[in-house]
Design a protein around this motif. Structure first.
Motif, PDB file in Angstrom:
ATOM      1  N   ALA A   1      34.304 -36.777  78.671  1.00  0.00           N
ATOM      2  CA  ALA A   1      33.523 -35.685  79.270  1.00  0.00           C
ATOM      3  C   ALA A   1      33.762 -34.381  78.524  1.00  0.00           C
ATOM      4  CB  ALA A   1      33.871 -35.535  80.751  1.00  0.00           C
ATOM      5  N   GLU A   2      35.039 -34.099  78.207  1.00  0.00           N
ATOM      6  CA  GLU A   2      35.346 -32.893  77.430  1.00  0.00           C
ATOM      7  C   GLU A   2      34.701 -32.952  76.051  1.00  0.00           C
ATOM      8  OE1 GLU A   2      39.739 -31.439  79.094  1.00  0.00           O
ATOM      9  OE2 GLU A   2      39.580 -32.451  77.153  1.00  0.00           O
ATOM     10  N   GLU A   3      34.786 -34.110  75.405  1.00  0.00           N
ATOM     11  CA  GLU A   3      34.211 -34.247  74.056  1.00  0.00           C
ATOM     12  C   GLU A   3      32.715 -33.996  74.085  1.00  0.00           C
ATOM     13  OE1 GLU A   3      34.559 -35.324  69.834  1.00  0.00           O
ATOM     14  OE2 GLU A   3      35.841 -34.450  71.388  1.00  0.00           O
ATOM     15  N   CYS A   4      32.040 -34.543  75.083  1.00  0.00           N
ATOM     16  CA  CYS A   4      30.602 -34.344  75.222  1.00  0.00           C
ATOM     17  C   CYS A   4      30.269 -32.868  75.419  1.00  0.00           C
ATOM     18  CB  CYS A   4      30.081 -35.166  76.395  1.00  0.00           C
ATOM     19  SG  CYS A   4      28.312 -34.976  76.697  1.00  0.00           S
ATOM     20  N   GLU A   5      30.951 -32.240  76.366  1.00  0.00           N
ATOM     21  CA  GLU A   5      30.670 -30.832  76.683  1.00  0.00           C
ATOM     22  C   GLU A   5      30.926 -29.932  75.478  1.00  0.00           C
ATOM     23  OE1 GLU A   5      32.142 -27.399  79.895  1.00  0.00           O
ATOM     24  OE2 GLU A   5      33.153 -29.340  79.796  1.00  0.00           O
ATOM     25  N   ARG A   6      32.040 -30.153  74.806  1.00  0.00           N
ATOM     26  CA  ARG A   6      32.406 -29.270  73.693  1.00  0.00           C
ATOM     27  C   ARG A   6      31.555 -29.545  72.453  1.00  0.00           C
ATOM     28  NH1 ARG A   6      39.059 -29.344  74.625  1.00  0.00           N
ATOM     29  NH2 ARG A   6      38.915 -28.674  76.812  1.00  0.00           N
ATOM     30  N   ALA A   7      31.181 -30.801  72.237  1.00  0.00           N
ATOM     31  CA  ALA A   7      30.306 -31.107  71.103  1.00  0.00           C
ATOM     32  C   ALA A   7      28.934 -30.476  71.303  1.00  0.00           C
ATOM     33  CB  ALA A   7      30.183 -32.616  70.930  1.00  0.00           C
ATOM     34  N   LEU A   8      28.430 -30.509  72.534  1.00  0.00           N
ATOM     35  CA  LEU A   8      27.139 -29.876  72.813  1.00  0.00           C
ATOM     36  C   LEU A   8      27.226 -28.361  72.691  1.00  0.00           C
ATOM     37  CD1 LEU A   8      25.900 -32.053  75.809  1.00  0.00           C
ATOM     38  CD2 LEU A   8      24.864 -31.910  73.528  1.00  0.00           C
TER      39      LEU A   8
ATOM     40  N   GLY B   1      31.363 -45.085  61.133  1.00  0.00           N
ATOM     41  CA  GLY B   1      32.440 -45.483  62.033  1.00  0.00           C
ATOM     42  C   GLY B   1      32.069 -46.038  63.384  1.00  0.00           C
ATOM     43  N   ILE B   2      30.778 -46.256  63.657  1.00  0.00           N
ATOM     44  CA  ILE B   2      30.338 -46.809  64.948  1.00  0.00           C
ATOM     45  C   ILE B   2      30.966 -46.026  66.109  1.00  0.00           C
ATOM     46  CG2 ILE B   2      29.969 -48.925  66.291  1.00  0.00           C
ATOM     47  CD1 ILE B   2      30.161 -50.541  63.794  1.00  0.00           C
ATOM     48  N   MET B   3      30.746 -44.714  66.092  1.00  0.00           N
ATOM     49  CA  MET B   3      31.226 -43.851  67.170  1.00  0.00           C
ATOM     50  C   MET B   3      30.171 -43.816  68.277  1.00  0.00           C
ATOM     51  SD  MET B   3      32.107 -42.609  63.960  1.00  0.00           S
ATOM     52  CE  MET B   3      31.286 -41.078  63.631  1.00  0.00           C
ATOM     53  N   VAL B   4      30.385 -44.585  69.312  1.00  0.00           N
ATOM     54  CA  VAL B   4      29.432 -44.638  70.428  1.00  0.00           C
ATOM     55  C   VAL B   4      29.427 -43.282  71.122  1.00  0.00           C
ATOM     56  CG1 VAL B   4      28.849 -45.795  72.584  1.00  0.00           C
ATOM     57  CG2 VAL B   4      29.867 -47.108  70.695  1.00  0.00           C
ATOM     58  N   PRO B   5      28.270 -42.638  71.267  1.00  0.00           N
ATOM     59  CA  PRO B   5      28.270 -41.287  71.852  1.00  0.00           C
ATOM     60  C   PRO B   5      28.653 -41.307  73.324  1.00  0.00           C
ATOM     61  CG  PRO B   5      26.022 -42.070  71.558  1.00  0.00           C
ATOM     62  CD  PRO B   5      26.914 -43.064  70.879  1.00  0.00           C
ATOM     63  N   PRO B   6      29.323 -40.276  73.796  1.00  0.00           N
ATOM     64  CA  PRO B   6      29.694 -40.225  75.213  1.00  0.00           C
ATOM     65  C   PRO B   6      28.467 -40.039  76.092  1.00  0.00           C
ATOM     66  CG  PRO B   6      30.232 -38.153  74.127  1.00  0.00           C
ATOM     67  CD  PRO B   6      29.803 -39.101  73.049  1.00  0.00           C
TER      68      PRO B   6
ATOM     69  N   GLY C   1      21.865 -34.234  76.226  1.00  0.00           N
ATOM     70  CA  GLY C   1      22.106 -32.821  75.957  1.00  0.00           C
ATOM     71  C   GLY C   1      21.429 -32.354  74.687  1.00  0.00           C
ATOM     72  N   VAL C   2      21.439 -33.191  73.653  1.00  0.00           N
ATOM     73  CA  VAL C   2      20.738 -32.840  72.409  1.00  0.00           C
ATOM     74  C   VAL C   2      19.239 -32.774  72.664  1.00  0.00           C
ATOM     75  CG1 VAL C   2      20.271 -33.528  70.031  1.00  0.00           C
ATOM     76  CG2 VAL C   2      22.551 -33.871  70.985  1.00  0.00           C
ATOM     77  N   ARG C   3      18.731 -33.724  73.445  1.00  0.00           N
ATOM     78  CA  ARG C   3      17.310 -33.712  73.800  1.00  0.00           C
ATOM     79  C   ARG C   3      16.935 -32.396  74.493  1.00  0.00           C
ATOM     80  NH1 ARG C   3      12.521 -35.696  72.455  1.00  0.00           N
ATOM     81  NH2 ARG C   3      12.516 -33.458  72.079  1.00  0.00           N
ATOM     82  N   GLU C   4      17.791 -31.944  75.404  1.00  0.00           N
ATOM     83  CA  GLU C   4      17.511 -30.699  76.133  1.00  0.00           C
ATOM     84  C   GLU C   4      17.508 -29.499  75.188  1.00  0.00           C
ATOM     85  OE1 GLU C   4      17.784 -27.073  78.054  1.00  0.00           O
ATOM     86  OE2 GLU C   4      19.575 -27.880  77.048  1.00  0.00           O
ATOM     87  N   LEU C   5      18.455 -29.442  74.265  1.00  0.00           N
ATOM     88  CA  LEU C   5      18.490 -28.340  73.303  1.00  0.00           C
ATOM     89  C   LEU C   5      17.242 -28.335  72.426  1.00  0.00           C
ATOM     90  CD1 LEU C   5      22.247 -28.487  72.225  1.00  0.00           C
ATOM     91  CD2 LEU C   5      21.128 -26.576  73.388  1.00  0.00           C
TER      92      LEU C   5
ATOM     93  N   TRP D   1      21.050 -44.958  76.745  1.00  0.00           N
ATOM     94  CA  TRP D   1      21.231 -43.631  77.353  1.00  0.00           C
ATOM     95  C   TRP D   1      19.929 -43.074  77.926  1.00  0.00           C
ATOM     96  CZ3 TRP D   1      23.464 -45.244  72.757  1.00  0.00           C
ATOM     97  CH2 TRP D   1      24.850 -45.450  72.821  1.00  0.00           C
ATOM     98  N   GLY D   2      18.861 -43.868  77.902  1.00  0.00           N
ATOM     99  CA  GLY D   2      17.611 -43.451  78.510  1.00  0.00           C
ATOM    100  C   GLY D   2      17.005 -42.215  77.882  1.00  0.00           C
ATOM    101  N   VAL D   3      17.182 -42.065  76.576  1.00  0.00           N
ATOM    102  CA  VAL D   3      16.702 -40.872  75.866  1.00  0.00           C
ATOM    103  C   VAL D   3      15.535 -41.257  74.954  1.00  0.00           C
ATOM    104  CG1 VAL D   3      17.301 -39.116  74.157  1.00  0.00           C
ATOM    105  CG2 VAL D   3      18.913 -39.703  75.978  1.00  0.00           C
TER     106      VAL D   3
END
Length: 452
Positions: free
Chosen positions: A190-197, A225-230, A236-240, A269-271
């Motif tokens: 959750a922190e990673e998602c919020e701070r990355a956005l 590296g197959i980093m699955v997004p949180p 959040g990217v869609r909203e921006l 992720w339904g995006v």
């Protein structure tokens, strides 16, 4: 599954390769390519009859395995009927390939522009975004790969970009989410998602939203590296993008067509993006094919205004026939569902168990038939097994690990300090377990380089 070839054939193949073939991403005098005599399903073999279980799907593209009979037959039938036709004509197999792809894309991405591969798909998606918005800049992440053509290589965030980076391509890089090596000192998803956005929002603000045409992301970064997004990040990217009129491009060249256990990884992720780039798994690479799936709004931009781009082989009939056969076979045989099953019940649990037993495995990440093991010297400090972009002696531990895999008959996908587990989405449970056992053995070689 034998080569039907003599040692003379092997010598001739190797001799011609060394004299005349210029290989990609290689110092030509320092390589010794394996001569392959044939392939079927999850395996390929050399001229001496040694079989390799393909845990790389070549370049993560043979999603339905090697030599699938339905796809081979479709190519043969199409070749007998109509080998090629210019892209300006309406061709039944081209139309059908576009329809089948559009049926599986999210939202209203119903128009398909065909290319010969993923890099060209990215080139054209970026061109569409710039023309649609009238803006120039494109944002992409570090730890990404988007292709080796002019715009695509500048968008790429790994060291393959460096020799070709003109620093004048209108590209701005930013940090995507990656909790294991967080750029944001996060301790939870959750922190990673919020701070990355927040970091992306700041990047947009300081670059000037009115100057940004597009943000392009690999839905699940592949080679990087197959980093699955949180959860919440892609939304959040869609909203921006919506807030500032920026085109959102998802690169599904590697993650698409069943690889993550859904037709497109965005489904997890339904995006819905504005553009999707695809290639590789669309026909398992049997004949080169890629493309861009285009939203209604962007397609409308070119309803009466010509789109200034095209390719001689766009929507090539042989490639489209392979795509039609591939998609239909995947549907009929439940390949996407099988990939999801592999991830949830076979690969995921087994790789987690390997991580428990091997000191060299720092983290396991993935979905479906799309997994990465991050190899480290020390699990507590997370020091990579080899330095970033290591070469030569610095890369010896990973080179030894890869050699151990190949010696045992397992063909790995290795990049930097990672090995990826990316077999065909059709691999059987028995074959997957065979590969996992061979991987288990090879990891003991990596374990020798750990501090514990």
């Amino acid at each position: 599954m034998t080569p039907h070839a003599t040692p003379h054939t092997l010598a001739a193949v190797k001799d011609a390769d060394r004299k005349h073939v210029f290989h990609s991403w290689s110092a030509q005098a320092l390589i010794d390519p394996l001569a392959v005599a044939g392939a079927e399903g999850s395996y390929f073999w050399d001229y001496e009859g040694k079989r390799y279980l393909d845990f790389s799907s070549q370049l993560v593209n043979t999603n339905i395995g090697h030599q699938h009979p339905k796809v081979v037959a479709a190519i043969q039938e199409q070749a007998a009927r109509l080998c090629t036709l210019a892209p300006g004509f309406a061709v039944d197999v081209r139309s059908e390939a576009a329809r089948l792809i559009a049926e599986r894309t999210p939202g209203d991405l119903d128009k398909i522009f065909f290319t010969n591969g993923g890099a060209e798909a990215v080139e054209n998606a970026v061109r569409m975004a710039r023309l649609h918005t009238g803006r120039a800049k494109v944002l992409s992440t570090y730890r990404s790969y988007h292709g080796a053509t002019a715009a695509a290589i500048n968008l790429t965030g790994d060291p393959r970009r460096w020799p070709s980076d003109t620093a004048a391509a209108g590209v701005v890089h930013f940090w995507g989410p990656y909790l294991y090596r967080s750029a944001f000192h996060a301790t939870t998803e959750a922190e990673e998602c919020e701070r990355a956005l927040a970091h992306l929002a700041d990047t947009i603000a300081f670059e000037g939203p009115q100057s940004i045409a597009a943000i392009i992301l690999e839905t699940v970064p592949g080679t990087a590296g197959i980093m699955v997004p949180p959860a919440g990040y892609l939304a959040g990217v869609r909203e921006l993008c919506d807030r500032y009129g920026i085109v959102f491009i998802l690169d599904e060249v590697m993650a698409g067509f069943g690889r993550t256990g859904t037709w497109f990884a965005a489904e997890h992720w339904g995006v819905t993006p504005d553009l999707i780039t695809f290639a590789k798994g669309v026909n398992s690479g049997y004949v080169p094919l890629g493309g861009v799936a285009i939203s209604g709004a962007i397609a409308e931009t070119f309803a009466t205004r010509p789109y200034p781009g095209g390719l001689t082989y766009s929507g090539h009939p042989l490639a489209c026939a392979a795509a039609v056969a591939t998609i239909n076979a995947m549907e009929e045989e439940g390949v996407v569902e099988h990939a999801a099953h592999l991830g949830e019940n076979v690969l995921g649990p087994a790789l987690a168990e390997l991580a428990e037993r091997h000191p060299s495995v720092g983290e396991v990440r993935g979905l479906g038939a799309f997994w990465a093991l991050e190899l480290v010297r020390d699990k507590e400090t997370r020091e990579p097994l080899v330095p970033y972009n290591a070469a030569g002696a610095d890369n010896a531990p990973m080179a030894e690990f890869a050699a151990a895999c190949k010696a045992s008959g397992l063909w790995p996908f290795v990049n930097m300090n990672r090995t990826h587990v990316v077999p065909a989405c059709t691999i059987t449970e028995a074959e997957a377990k065979e590969g996992l056992a061979l991987l288990d053995e090879a990891l003991t070689v990596a374990d020798r380089h750990t501090t514990t």
